[in-house]
Design a protein around this motif. Structure first.
Motif, mmCIF file in Angstrom:
data_model
loop_
_atom_site.group_PDB
_atom_site.id
_atom_site.type_symbol
_atom_site.label_atom_id
_atom_site.label_comp_id
_atom_site.label_asym_id
_atom_site.label_seq_id
_atom_site.Cartn_x
_atom_site.Cartn_y
_atom_site.Cartn_z
ATOM 1 N N THR A 71 1.011 -1.463 0.042
ATOM 2 C CA THR A 71 -0.142 -0.043 0.088
ATOM 3 C C THR A 71 0.927 1.156 0.058
ATOM 4 O O THR A 71 0.433 2.598 -0.439
ATOM 5 N N ILE A 72 1.990 1.148 0.254
ATOM 6 C CA ILE A 72 2.988 2.486 0.233
ATOM 7 C C ILE A 72 3.084 3.023 -1.332
ATOM 8 O O ILE A 72 2.887 4.248 -1.402
ATOM 9 N N THR A 73 2.823 2.027 -2.155
ATOM 10 C CA THR A 73 2.912 2.574 -3.538
ATOM 11 C C THR A 73 1.515 2.399 -4.231
ATOM 12 O O THR A 73 1.342 2.848 -5.438
ATOM 13 N N ARG A 74 0.684 1.520 -3.790
ATOM 14 C CA ARG A 74 -0.362 1.097 -4.405
ATOM 15 C C ARG A 74 -1.774 1.845 -3.367
ATOM 16 O O ARG A 74 -2.439 1.006 -2.686
ATOM 17 N N LEU A 75 -2.021 2.979 -3.610
ATOM 18 C CA LEU A 75 -2.886 3.778 -2.674
ATOM 19 C C LEU A 75 -4.248 3.188 -3.228
ATOM 20 O O LEU A 75 -5.183 3.241 -2.376
ATOM 21 N N ASP A 76 -4.501 2.719 -4.298
ATOM 22 C CA ASP A 76 -5.740 2.223 -4.674
ATOM 23 C C ASP A 76 -6.455 1.035 -3.982
ATOM 24 O O ASP A 76 -7.530 0.660 -3.928
ATOM 25 N N ILE A 77 -5.393 0.332 -3.322
ATOM 26 C CA ILE A 77 -5.821 -0.893 -2.571
ATOM 27 C C ILE A 77 -6.149 -0.589 -0.899
ATOM 28 O O ILE A 77 -6.171 -1.865 -0.132
#
Length: 119
Positions: free
Chosen positions: A59-65
């Motif tokens: 989630t550090i780089t995938r804010l959509d999840i």
């Protein structure tokens, strides 16, 4: 973390969570409430915990999840089969969207600034 390392990390999560599967368009089903006591307990909760822990890191780089990962992380104490199916769906979503997310290249002069108003 370079782009190559991130893709390898996503591939490791997909390999751990699923094999031979198709992707989905959304990280979770819409308008579904998940409960702590719904369904049977997972026989081996360590797999669930490892997958959710890996997704938390992602989630550090995938804010959509972020929202879905936060939701499934509430069930780490006693995961049910329904919760595991949500994690598997999320992995299928990640499988179909490998290029989504924030990428920070090594040596980049990017400076991130954020402001917050506590009122």
């Amino acid at each position: 973390m370079g782009i190559v390392v991130l893709f390898v990390y996503v591939d490791d999560i997909v390999i751990t969570g699923l094999t031979n599967t198709t992707s989905v368009d959304t990280p979770t089903e819409l308008n579904v409430k998940y409960r702590r006591d719904e369904g049977e307990l997972v026989e081996d909760p360590t797999i669930y915990r490892k997958l959710v822990g890996s997704l938390i890191y992602l989630t550090i780089t995938r804010l959509d999840i972020s929202y879905v990962v936060h939701t499934v992380s509430k069930f780490m104490q006693a995961p049910r089969h329904l919760h595991l199916s949500v994690v598997r769906r999320l992995i299928r979503y990640i499988l179909g969207t490998p290029s989504c997310g924030l990428f920070f290249l090594t040596g980049s002069s990017l400076q991130l600034q954020a402001y917050s108003d506590a009122n």
